[in-house]
Design a protein around this motif. Structure first.
Motif, PDB file in Angstrom:
ATOM      1  N   GLN A   1     -10.677  28.411   2.715  1.00 32.52           N
ATOM      2  CA  GLN A   1     -11.523  27.705   3.679  1.00 32.52           C
ATOM      3  C   GLN A   1     -11.447  26.197   3.402  1.00 32.52           C
ATOM      4  OE1 GLN A   1     -12.873  29.258   6.264  1.00 32.52           O
ATOM      5  NE2 GLN A   1     -13.519  27.288   7.081  1.00 32.52           N
ATOM      6  N   ALA A   2     -11.539  25.771   2.169  1.00 33.49           N
ATOM      7  CA  ALA A   2     -11.469  24.370   1.801  1.00 33.49           C
ATOM      8  C   ALA A   2     -10.091  23.810   2.181  1.00 33.49           C
ATOM      9  CB  ALA A   2     -11.722  24.199   0.307  1.00 33.49           C
ATOM     10  N   GLN A   3      -9.062  24.637   1.955  1.00 33.36           N
ATOM     11  CA  GLN A   3      -7.697  24.237   2.317  1.00 33.36           C
ATOM     12  C   GLN A   3      -7.610  24.021   3.818  1.00 33.36           C
ATOM     13  OE1 GLN A   3      -5.068  23.933   0.103  1.00 33.36           O
ATOM     14  NE2 GLN A   3      -3.595  23.409   1.704  1.00 33.36           N
ATOM     15  N   LEU A   4      -8.152  24.912   4.588  1.00 33.99           N
ATOM     16  CA  LEU A   4      -8.114  24.775   6.052  1.00 33.99           C
ATOM     17  C   LEU A   4      -8.866  23.524   6.499  1.00 33.99           C
ATOM     18  CD1 LEU A   4      -8.650  28.484   7.268  1.00 33.99           C
ATOM     19  CD2 LEU A   4      -6.582  27.105   7.508  1.00 33.99           C
ATOM     20  N   GLU A   5     -10.018  23.278   5.857  1.00 31.61           N
ATOM     21  CA  GLU A   5     -10.811  22.085   6.213  1.00 31.61           C
ATOM     22  C   GLU A   5     -10.034  20.808   5.901  1.00 31.61           C
ATOM     23  OE1 GLU A   5     -14.597  22.431   4.233  1.00 31.61           O
ATOM     24  OE2 GLU A   5     -15.208  24.128   5.498  1.00 31.61           O
ATOM     25  N   ARG A   6      -9.382  20.777   4.715  1.00 27.16           N
ATOM     26  CA  ARG A   6      -8.590  19.584   4.376  1.00 27.16           C
ATOM     27  C   ARG A   6      -7.438  19.385   5.362  1.00 27.16           C
ATOM     28  NH1 ARG A   6      -9.323  21.334  -0.783  1.00 27.16           N
ATOM     29  NH2 ARG A   6      -7.209  22.157  -0.971  1.00 27.16           N
ATOM     30  N   GLU A   7      -6.779  20.517   5.705  1.00 25.28           N
ATOM     31  CA  GLU A   7      -5.697  20.425   6.674  1.00 25.28           C
ATOM     32  C   GLU A   7      -6.217  19.915   8.018  1.00 25.28           C
ATOM     33  OE1 GLU A   7      -3.797  24.239   6.811  1.00 25.28           O
ATOM     34  OE2 GLU A   7      -2.805  23.966   4.866  1.00 25.28           O
ATOM     35  N   GLU A   8      -7.426  20.447   8.403  1.00 21.01           N
ATOM     36  CA  GLU A   8      -8.046  19.996   9.659  1.00 21.01           C
ATOM     37  C   GLU A   8      -8.368  18.510   9.588  1.00 21.01           C
ATOM     38  OE1 GLU A   8      -9.421  20.062  13.511  1.00 21.01           O
ATOM     39  OE2 GLU A   8      -8.229  21.576  12.471  1.00 21.01           O
ATOM     40  N   GLU A   9      -8.917  18.068   8.437  1.00 21.03           N
ATOM     41  CA  GLU A   9      -9.229  16.642   8.263  1.00 21.03           C
ATOM     42  C   GLU A   9      -7.965  15.806   8.311  1.00 21.03           C
ATOM     43  OE1 GLU A   9     -11.481  16.038   4.673  1.00 21.03           O
ATOM     44  OE2 GLU A   9     -13.142  17.271   5.408  1.00 21.03           O
ATOM     45  N   LEU A  10      -6.912  16.296   7.637  1.00 21.35           N
ATOM     46  CA  LEU A  10      -5.642  15.585   7.658  1.00 21.35           C
ATOM     47  C   LEU A  10      -5.078  15.515   9.084  1.00 21.35           C
ATOM     48  CD1 LEU A  10      -3.853  16.878   4.424  1.00 21.35           C
ATOM     49  CD2 LEU A  10      -4.556  14.528   4.898  1.00 21.35           C
ATOM     50  N   ARG A  11      -5.197  16.676   9.797  1.00 14.26           N
ATOM     51  CA  ARG A  11      -4.699  16.712  11.163  1.00 14.26           C
ATOM     52  C   ARG A  11      -5.479  15.720  12.021  1.00 14.26           C
ATOM     53  NH1 ARG A  11      -6.171  18.489  15.685  1.00 14.26           N
ATOM     54  NH2 ARG A  11      -7.975  19.637  14.891  1.00 14.26           N
ATOM     55  N   ARG A  12      -6.828  15.729  11.871  1.00 11.14           N
ATOM     56  CA  ARG A  12      -7.661  14.784  12.634  1.00 11.14           C
ATOM     57  C   ARG A  12      -7.332  13.353  12.239  1.00 11.14           C
ATOM     58  NH1 ARG A  12     -12.665  16.948  11.168  1.00 11.14           N
ATOM     59  NH2 ARG A  12     -12.524  19.026  11.951  1.00 11.14           N
ATOM     60  N   ALA A  13      -7.147  13.110  10.962  1.00  9.62           N
ATOM     61  CA  ALA A  13      -6.826  11.763  10.494  1.00  9.62           C
ATOM     62  C   ALA A  13      -5.485  11.322  11.084  1.00  9.62           C
ATOM     63  CB  ALA A  13      -6.793  11.723   8.969  1.00  9.62           C
ATOM     64  N   ARG A  14      -4.493  12.256  11.080  1.00  9.66           N
ATOM     65  CA  ARG A  14      -3.192  11.916  11.678  1.00  9.66           C
ATOM     66  C   ARG A  14      -3.344  11.647  13.176  1.00  9.66           C
ATOM     67  NH1 ARG A  14      -1.134  15.875   8.231  1.00  9.66           N
ATOM     68  NH2 ARG A  14      -1.219  17.426   9.880  1.00  9.66           N
ATOM     69  N   GLU A  15      -4.119  12.489  13.871  1.00  8.50           N
ATOM     70  CA  GLU A  15      -4.340  12.298  15.308  1.00  8.50           C
ATOM     71  C   GLU A  15      -5.035  10.966  15.566  1.00  8.50           C
ATOM     72  OE1 GLU A  15      -6.524  15.679  16.740  1.00  8.50           O
ATOM     73  OE2 GLU A  15      -4.755  16.972  16.810  1.00  8.50           O
ATOM     74  N   GLU A  16      -6.081  10.672  14.741  1.00  8.06           N
ATOM     75  CA  GLU A  16      -6.786   9.398  14.898  1.00  8.06           C
ATOM     76  C   GLU A  16      -5.839   8.227  14.628  1.00  8.06           C
ATOM     77  OE1 GLU A  16     -10.220   9.474  12.379  1.00  8.06           O
ATOM     78  OE2 GLU A  16     -11.239  10.984  13.594  1.00  8.06           O
ATOM     79  N   GLU A  17      -4.998   8.374  13.587  1.00  6.82           N
ATOM     80  CA  GLU A  17      -4.048   7.320  13.271  1.00  6.82           C
ATOM     81  C   GLU A  17      -3.044   7.161  14.410  1.00  6.82           C
ATOM     82  OE1 GLU A  17      -0.782   6.037   9.866  1.00  6.82           O
ATOM     83  OE2 GLU A  17      -1.990   7.838   9.539  1.00  6.82           O
ATOM     84  N   GLU A  18      -2.533   8.336  14.918  1.00  2.28           N
ATOM     85  CA  GLU A  18      -1.589   8.277  16.046  1.00  2.28           C
ATOM     86  C   GLU A  18      -2.260   7.647  17.268  1.00  2.28           C
ATOM     87  OE1 GLU A  18      -0.204  12.258  16.585  1.00  2.28           O
ATOM     88  OE2 GLU A  18       1.062  12.200  14.799  1.00  2.28           O
ATOM     89  N   ALA A  19      -3.537   8.029  17.512  1.00  2.00           N
ATOM     90  CA  ALA A  19      -4.268   7.463  18.648  1.00  2.00           C
ATOM     91  C   ALA A  19      -4.466   5.967  18.438  1.00  2.00           C
ATOM     92  CB  ALA A  19      -5.615   8.171  18.829  1.00  2.00           C
TER      93      ALA A  19
END
Length: 157
Positions: free
Chosen positions: A5-23
């Motif tokens: 679960q923690a791994q999924l959350e970190r991946e989600e945070e990383l994905r959101r961070a990448r999306e925010e960075e891309e945006a």
């Protein structure tokens, strides 16, 4: 499960961070593109204004040059009119002098002819007087001769 679960959350945070960075990157690129276009529009406007100013200055210079050329033409025309009037006045004066000289010459000729006429009349009068004197003298001589002849005849008789 918690690790997963923690791994999924970190991946989600990383994905959101990448999306925010891309945006954020996309927004930065869009902003940079809009800024380039704004600068390009301002440059085009500046160039158009400079061209307009250049054209207006050129038109004003052409108008000034035309006004100056027109003034020069008018000045030349006035100078030519004055010169022509001067020539006409000089020609009138020349003609007036010639007419005066001709009138003087005619008057002198008339005076000379009048003197000659008077001299001829005087000569004729003197000749007539001389002729009359001679005739009177001849007539007196004839009378004296007739009288002498009559006296001689009287003495003879």
């Amino acid at each position: 499960e918690e690790v997963r679960q923690a791994q999924l959350e970190r991946e989600e945070e990383l994905r959101r961070a990448r999306e925010e960075e891309e945006a954020a990157n996309a927004q930065a690129e869009l902003f940079a593109q809009m800024e380039k276009e704004r600068i390009a529009r301002e440059e085009a406007l500046r160039k158009a204004q400079e061209e307009d100013i250049r054209k207006r200055a050129e038109e004003a210079a052409n108008e000034q040059a035309e006004k100056f050329a027109q003034m020069e033409r008018e000045q030349k025309e006035r100078v030519e009119e004055v010169r022509q009037a001067q020539l006409e006045r000089e020609e009138e004066l020349r003609r007036a002098r010639e007419e005066e000289e001709a009138a003087n010459a005619q008057a002198e000729l008339f005076a000379q002819m009048e003197k000659e006429r008077i001299a001829r009349e005087e000569a004729l009068r003197k000749a007539q007087e001389e002729d009359i004197r001679k005739r009177a003298e001849e007539a007196a001589n004839e009378q004296a001769e007739k009288f002498a002849q009559m006296e001689r005849e009287q003495k003879e008789r």
